[in-house]
Design a protein around this motif. Structure first.
Motif, PDB file in Angstrom:
ATOM      1  N   SER A   1       0.652  -1.076  -0.150  1.00 22.72           N
ATOM      2  CA  SER A   1       0.255  -0.227   0.354  1.00 22.72           C
ATOM      3  C   SER A   1       0.588   1.569  -0.097  1.00 22.72           C
ATOM      4  N   MET A   2       1.830   0.949   1.058  1.00 26.26           N
ATOM      5  CA  MET A   2       2.513   2.694   0.704  1.00 26.26           C
ATOM      6  C   MET A   2       4.054   2.699  -0.763  1.00 26.26           C
ATOM      7  N   ALA A   3       4.386   1.311  -1.523  1.00 27.95           N
ATOM      8  CA  ALA A   3       4.945   1.369  -2.823  1.00 27.95           C
ATOM      9  C   ALA A   3       4.802   2.297  -3.351  1.00 27.95           C
ATOM     10  N   PRO A   4       3.743   3.217  -3.378  1.00 32.23           N
ATOM     11  CA  PRO A   4       4.137   4.685  -4.241  1.00 32.23           C
ATOM     12  C   PRO A   4       4.696   5.345  -3.898  1.00 32.23           C
ATOM     13  N   SER A   5       4.635   5.775  -2.584  1.00 35.40           N
ATOM     14  CA  SER A   5       5.531   6.153  -1.413  1.00 35.40           C
ATOM     15  C   SER A   5       7.357   6.429  -2.054  1.00 35.40           C
ATOM     16  N   LEU A   6       7.618   4.894  -2.102  1.00 37.20           N
ATOM     17  CA  LEU A   6       8.924   5.390  -2.646  1.00 37.20           C
ATOM     18  C   LEU A   6       9.817   5.811  -4.184  1.00 37.20           C
ATOM     19  N   ALA A   7       8.868   5.673  -4.662  1.00 39.84           N
ATOM     20  CA  ALA A   7       8.919   7.069  -5.494  1.00 39.84           C
ATOM     21  C   ALA A   7       9.367   8.954  -5.129  1.00 39.84           C
ATOM     22  N   HIS A   8       8.387   9.332  -4.181  1.00 39.52           N
ATOM     23  CA  HIS A   8       8.712  10.383  -3.578  1.00 39.52           C
ATOM     24  C   HIS A   8      10.143  10.125  -2.610  1.00 39.52           C
ATOM     25  N   ASP A   9      10.314   9.554  -2.213  1.00 36.39           N
ATOM     26  CA  ASP A   9      11.741   9.008  -1.454  1.00 36.39           C
ATOM     27  C   ASP A   9      13.459   8.913  -2.163  1.00 36.39           C
ATOM     28  N   ASP A  10      12.602   8.261  -3.558  1.00 40.19           N
ATOM     29  CA  ASP A  10      13.904   8.145  -4.715  1.00 40.19           C
ATOM     30  C   ASP A  10      14.475   9.749  -5.025  1.00 40.19           C
ATOM     31  N   ALA A  11      12.823  10.733  -5.414  1.00 32.99           N
ATOM     32  CA  ALA A  11      13.139  11.992  -6.329  1.00 32.99           C
ATOM     33  C   ALA A  11      13.737  12.434  -4.816  1.00 32.99           C
ATOM     34  N   VAL A  12      13.364  12.402  -3.834  1.00 31.18           N
ATOM     35  CA  VAL A  12      14.438  13.392  -2.629  1.00 31.18           C
ATOM     36  C   VAL A  12      15.817  13.209  -2.282  1.00 31.18           C
ATOM     37  N   MET A  13      15.940  11.684  -2.762  1.00 28.18           N
ATOM     38  CA  MET A  13      17.221  11.093  -3.140  1.00 28.18           C
ATOM     39  C   MET A  13      18.476  12.155  -3.886  1.00 28.18           C
ATOM     40  N   GLY A  14      17.764  12.419  -5.007  1.00 30.00           N
ATOM     41  CA  GLY A  14      17.720  13.111  -6.669  1.00 30.00           C
ATOM     42  C   GLY A  14      18.539  11.373  -7.034  1.00 30.00           C
ATOM     43  N   ASP A  15      19.939  11.993  -7.952  1.00 26.91           N
ATOM     44  CA  ASP A  15      20.945  10.867  -8.256  1.00 26.91           C
ATOM     45  C   ASP A  15      21.641  10.174  -7.219  1.00 26.91           C
TER      46      ASP A  15
END
Length: 259
Positions: free
Chosen positions: A177-191
């Motif tokens: 259920s929280m999987a979509p938020s992984l994209a949020h953290d990935d964006a926060v980490m930049g490259d």
């Protein structure tokens, strides 16, 4: 969470606070809610007003498309305004990257502490991060939430048998259920690399902490953060890993946040 506020784009954010004194906002990392950092709130609440919240897209908070890291910084701005207009920030793992970005953006932040923000420290690790981003984006676009969670767990270094065991466990549905938020953290980490230019613009004191028995690259990343900000300090906590014990961490945070 017993309270709600609206962020600038109208997204509802669930939060709660405890204690009295100068506000401190706790920022959770990937695949976690405010409940993950709540055990740290109790010891800190003896000296501070501690704010715990669900980041957008998880727990009791809403989510508004399209996502952008700037929206999460606006979320922190709304929380800080709600608790008095100025606060310190503590972020764990990728939540540390968000806290650092917020401080660099000019929010009224007086101090920032971060624990094991997982910036990559080698070209091989940067390549792995890039592949993770590509595969994560594809999995989420295709609705393969379980695959997205598996990708994240592999990135953290979990063994394959542990991952497959998790997939068969009762907690797996909540993780999906929280999987979509992984994209949020990935964006926060930049490259994935240490954002030295951004860090150099942070005007407030920063404490970067790692566990003394965590992998060496985690400690190197924590030290790189401290060395990249103008007013940085590095600490390694004896006997601690990425799953830091709140009773060990809290006194170190309290000393730093008291200024």
């Amino acid at each position: 969470m017993d309270k709600n506020i609206s962020s600038r784009d109208g997204t509802s954010l669930a939060y709660e606070s405890a204690g009295r004194g100068s506000p401190v906002v706790l920022v959770s990392g990937a695949m976690s809610t405010g409940a993950t950092v709540a055990p740290l709130a109790a010891p800190l609440a003896e000296r501070f007003r501690v704010v715990v919240y669900d980041r957008r897209g998880r727990g009791g908070s809403g989510d508004t498309a399209p996502y952008a890291v700037e929206r999460e910084i606006e979320d922190l701005a709304a929380l800080i305004e709600a608790v008095g207009g100025e606060a310190a920030l503590y972020g764990v793992s990728s939540g540390g990257a968000l806290a650092l970005r917020a401080a660099a953006s000019g929010l009224p932040v007086r101090r920032v502490a971060v624990y094991e923000t997982p910036y990559a420290m080698s070209e091989d690790d940067l390549g792995e991060r890039a592949r993770y981003t590509e595969r994560l984006t594809a999995a989420l676009a295709e609705g393969r939430r379980g695959d997205a969670v598996e990708l994240f767990l592999r990135l953290t270094g979990l063994a394959e048998d542990v991952i497959q065991g998790a997939r068969q466990s009762p907690m797996w549905a909540g993780m999906e259920s929280m999987a979509p938020s992984l994209a949020h953290d990935d964006a926060v980490m930049g490259d994935g690399s240490v954002p030295r230019g951004l860090l150099a613009s942070i005007p407030v004191p920063v404490l970067s902490i790692a566990g003394a028995v965590s992998p060496a690259w985690m400690r190197e990343a924590a030290r790189a953060i401290a060395e990249s900000v103008p007013r940085g300090t590095y600490r390694a906590l004896e006997g601690q890993t990425h799953m830091v014990e709140p009773d060990v961490l809290a006194p170190v945070l309290a000393e730093f946040l008291s200024g």
